[in-house]
Write a protein that holds these residues in place. Sequence first.
Motif, PDB file in Angstrom:
ATOM      1  N   LYS A 212      46.694  66.135 -31.940  1.00  0.00           N
ATOM      2  CA  LYS A 212      47.229  66.357 -30.587  1.00  0.00           C
ATOM      3  C   LYS A 212      48.240  65.287 -30.215  1.00  0.00           C
ATOM      4  O   LYS A 212      49.280  65.571 -29.612  1.00  0.00           O
ATOM      5  CB  LYS A 212      46.084  66.377 -29.586  1.00  0.00           C
ATOM      6  N   ALA A 213      47.952  64.032 -30.585  1.00  0.00           N
ATOM      7  CA  ALA A 213      48.904  62.956 -30.286  1.00  0.00           C
ATOM      8  C   ALA A 213      50.207  63.164 -31.049  1.00  0.00           C
ATOM      9  O   ALA A 213      51.311  62.908 -30.516  1.00  0.00           O
ATOM     10  CB  ALA A 213      48.278  61.606 -30.654  1.00  0.00           C
ATOM     11  N   GLU A 215      51.444  66.057 -32.018  1.00  0.00           N
ATOM     12  CA  GLU A 215      52.161  67.176 -31.386  1.00  0.00           C
ATOM     13  C   GLU A 215      52.875  66.723 -30.121  1.00  0.00           C
ATOM     14  O   GLU A 215      54.019  67.123 -29.853  1.00  0.00           O
ATOM     15  CB  GLU A 215      51.175  68.300 -31.087  1.00  0.00           C
ATOM     16  N   ARG A 216      52.198  65.884 -29.329  1.00  0.00           N
ATOM     17  CA  ARG A 216      52.847  65.368 -28.123  1.00  0.00           C
ATOM     18  C   ARG A 216      54.072  64.529 -28.477  1.00  0.00           C
ATOM     19  O   ARG A 216      55.109  64.578 -27.809  1.00  0.00           O
ATOM     20  CB  ARG A 216      51.849  64.537 -27.306  1.00  0.00           C
ATOM     21  N   GLU A 217      53.962  63.735 -29.542  1.00  0.00           N
ATOM     22  CA  GLU A 217      55.084  62.896 -29.956  1.00  0.00           C
ATOM     23  C   GLU A 217      56.269  63.740 -30.426  1.00  0.00           C
ATOM     24  O   GLU A 217      57.423  63.430 -30.139  1.00  0.00           O
ATOM     25  CB  GLU A 217      54.619  61.954 -31.082  1.00  0.00           C
ATOM     26  N   ARG A 219      56.980  66.788 -29.437  1.00  0.00           N
ATOM     27  CA  ARG A 219      57.603  67.389 -28.249  1.00  0.00           C
ATOM     28  C   ARG A 219      58.433  66.375 -27.473  1.00  0.00           C
ATOM     29  O   ARG A 219      59.528  66.682 -26.973  1.00  0.00           O
ATOM     30  CB  ARG A 219      56.508  67.990 -27.355  1.00  0.00           C
ATOM     31  N   ARG A 220      57.932  65.150 -27.395  1.00  0.00           N
ATOM     32  CA  ARG A 220      58.675  64.114 -26.676  1.00  0.00           C
ATOM     33  C   ARG A 220      59.966  63.754 -27.399  1.00  0.00           C
ATOM     34  O   ARG A 220      61.012  63.516 -26.777  1.00  0.00           O
ATOM     35  CB  ARG A 220      57.797  62.872 -26.504  1.00  0.00           C
ATOM     36  N   GLU A 235      57.292  54.993 -28.594  1.00  0.00           N
ATOM     37  CA  GLU A 235      57.512  56.083 -29.530  1.00  0.00           C
ATOM     38  C   GLU A 235      57.223  55.636 -30.952  1.00  0.00           C
ATOM     39  O   GLU A 235      56.693  56.403 -31.752  1.00  0.00           O
ATOM     40  CB  GLU A 235      58.950  56.574 -29.405  1.00  0.00           C
ATOM     41  N   ASP A 238      53.589  55.756 -31.432  1.00  0.00           N
ATOM     42  CA  ASP A 238      53.136  57.136 -31.621  1.00  0.00           C
ATOM     43  C   ASP A 238      53.401  57.605 -33.042  1.00  0.00           C
ATOM     44  O   ASP A 238      52.630  58.385 -33.620  1.00  0.00           O
ATOM     45  CB  ASP A 238      53.838  58.063 -30.627  1.00  0.00           C
TER      46      ASP A 238
END
Length: 268
Positions: A212-213, A215-217, A219-220, A235, A238
């Motif tokens: 999940k982390a 995937e968030r990275e 997207r960011r 970043e 991440d």
Amino acid sequence: MSQQVMASKMMMQTQKLRLKGAQKGHELLKRKVDALKKQFRETMLGLIEIKKSMGKQFNDSLISLAEANYAAGEFSRNVIDQVKFRSNIKLSLYPENVAGVSLPIFKMRELDEDAANTESVPLGLLRGGQAITKCKEKFKQLLELLIKIASLQTSFLTLDEVIKITSRRVNALEHVVIPRIQGYINFIKKVLDEQAREDFFRLKKLTDKKKKAKEREVRRKEKAKAEGKPETKEEEKDEMGGEIAEEADSALNSYTQEKGDEDLIFSQ
């Protein structure tokens, strides 16, 4: 049980070795009991037969004594006078080993007959010599029967006591020691399986969290590229988290391969 046994793979191996030794000892002791029971039955039958024949032999000896007294008169005083301090009949003891148990065997042995005859005083030269000799042989046979009975009776009592002790040991191994060790092994297996499930669950949660982390990275990063912003230290952290997630995935895959089957509760 948890206070007596420490749940570990080494303790599991130790308990398995103890179980193997207890089962082997139980098998050997059971064979020993069977061999002793067989010898016990043979001894009992032999003892019964000899005791049955002893009554007849005793009656024959008393009848021959009465015949000798009738033929030669009262000769007991002459017999007492010729008795020496040492008899020409001796009793020897020979041990017999039966399944690790030493049984005493009594045997009668005689000294040299020539030496015995030179030292003895002849009885019944005038009358009744044959009757006295017959009486002597009858009582000698009775003495041999009594010695055999003593030998068999001693072996009978010894075997009975040893069979009781060995049977108690067999029952203790079968109903106490072996079930206790098996209970220890089952307890250790349950604890080790529970620890394995906890480790699997922990790796699974860690992998999901890192995915999940990651995937968030992603997207960011896509959002930052779209807006044209430079990457920051957060970043970079991440990105390191994504690498950790990959390592967790590889650890989880190797764990499931070692276990042989994946837990369906935590499968996606």
